[in-house]
Design an enzyme around this catalytic site. Structure first.
Site, short mmCIF file in Angstrom:
data_model
loop_
_atom_site.label_atom_id
_atom_site.label_comp_id
_atom_site.label_asym_id
_atom_site.label_seq_id
_atom_site.Cartn_x
_atom_site.Cartn_y
_atom_site.Cartn_z
N HIS A 182 6.30 -1.24 -5.81
CA HIS A 182 7.01 -0.65 -4.66
C HIS A 182 8.44 -1.14 -4.80
CE1 HIS A 182 2.79 -0.70 -2.97
NE2 HIS A 182 3.34 0.44 -2.45
N ASP A 239 0.68 -4.77 -8.17
CA ASP A 239 -0.01 -3.43 -7.61
C ASP A 239 0.39 -2.13 -8.43
OD1 ASP A 239 2.53 -4.01 -6.77
OD2 ASP A 239 2.28 -3.48 -4.65
N HIS A 283 10.04 -6.34 0.91
CA HIS A 283 10.74 -5.26 1.70
C HIS A 283 11.56 -5.66 2.72
CE1 HIS A 283 8.36 -2.51 -0.65
NE2 HIS A 283 7.13 -2.75 -0.23
N ASP A 323 6.83 -5.41 -8.79
CA ASP A 323 5.99 -4.81 -7.91
C ASP A 323 6.21 -3.19 -8.09
OD1 ASP A 323 4.68 -5.98 -5.07
OD2 ASP A 323 5.33 -3.82 -4.97
ZN LIG Z 1 3.84 -3.59 -3.62
#
Ligand SMILES: [Zn+2]
Length: 304
Positions: free
Chosen positions: A161, A242, A122, A159
């Site tokens: 996200h 995740d 991120h 991931d």
């Molecule tokens: Zn994540």
């Protein structure tokens, strides 16, 4: 195959109630040590200022490295904190990717898994966010391009996200292909299918409750063919676990076998185009049981 990690990555502590906690990495290291007792372990160096400045601004380096935290935490964004050892952890997390790229491109290993935290995908050029301080996978990709002179590096991000930071850093650089599957809607609300960079970005957003079959179909039909056509000389993986069904932050409902399958498919593409060279970096994953199972499945496929 090398496992690259550093004790300082266990000392970064964003606070007692934070999901991105030291126990995550301890679970991964314990699981891998028990499952693969002959794995070759290496300690990561610190990334240098020059290596970080390939993808980050001097202001971000100042935000992360220039603050002296005596005790407790200093908040950088709603989710992202510095503790007394965070700068050291961030330097060694980014340095793991450097060491891994040097190892596989130097012919010392075919594959490497960087078991580090804080995660990275991120973090943008100038902003620490979403638990991430430096963008470890971007630092690794830039090292492969600038130090080793590669012309084509692919980053596969599974991931749950979206890797907004990685995408933003490379969306104007056709030497890097970024492909990602992620849950949508979900933090950070980027990664729509129409975000294409300069033709070097392919996003496969997936709705909540997609499950393993839909996840595998997205990679088989939309993302793996793009990696194949790009013919990467090095394959990097942002390995967040995740999307597992036990994870408290998302609802994609994967099982450990889905990670083994995808890792195997990515290794097959690396075998075809990149002399088998794969560097994987731990990103998210917030359930300790899932982290143990998934890291064993992922590294098992990297070892195969
Ligand atoms: Zn994540």
């Amino acid at each position: 195959m090398r496992l690259i990690t550093h004790p300082s990555c266990l000392a970064h502590d964003p606070g007692p109630l934070h999901a991105e906690r030291p126990a995550r990495l301890r679970a991964v290291l314990d699981a891998l040590g028990q499952a693969y007792p002959t794995l070759s372990w290496h300690e990561s160096p610190r990334a240098t200022r020059g290596q970080l400045l390939r993808v980050h601004t001097a202001d971000l380096l100042g935000d992360v490295l220039g603050v002296r935290v005596e005790s407790g935490t200093v908040q950088l964004d709603p989710d992202t904190y510095l503790s007394p050892f965070s700068a050291e952890a961030a330097l060694h997390a980014a340095g793991a990717g450097i060491a891994a790229v040097d190892a596989v491109l130097g012919g010392h290993a075919r594959r490497a898994f960087c078991a580090v935290r804080p995660p990275g995908h991120h973090a943008t050029a100038g902003t620490a966010m979403g638990f991430c301080l430096f963008n470890n996978i971007a630092v690794a990709a830039a090292h492969a391009l600038d130090k080793h002179g590669l012309a084509r590096v692919a980053i596969a991000d599974f991931d749950v996200h979206h890797g907004n930071g990685t995408q933003a850093i490379f969306e104007h650089d056709p030497r890097v292909l970024f492909v990602s599957s992620h849950q949508m809607p979900l933090y950070p609300d980027s990664g729509h299918a129409n975000e294409r960079g300069v033709g070097n970005v392919v996003n496969a957003p997936l709705p909540p409750r997609t499950g393993g079959e839909g996840f595998r179909a997205a990679w088989r039909e939309r993302l793996l063919p793009v990696v194949d056509a790009f013919r990467p000389q090095l394959l990097l993986i942002s390995a967040g676990f995740d999307a597992h069904r036990r994870d408290p932050l998302a609802q994609l409902l994967l099982d450990a076998e889905d990670y083994a399958w995808l890792t195997g498919a990515l290794c097959a593409l690396a075998q075809r185009h990149a002399q088998g060279r794969v560097v994987s970096m731990l990103e998210g994953g917030y359930d300790l049981t899932a982290l143990r199972e998934c890291s064993i499945a992922h590294v098992g496929a990297l070892l195969a």
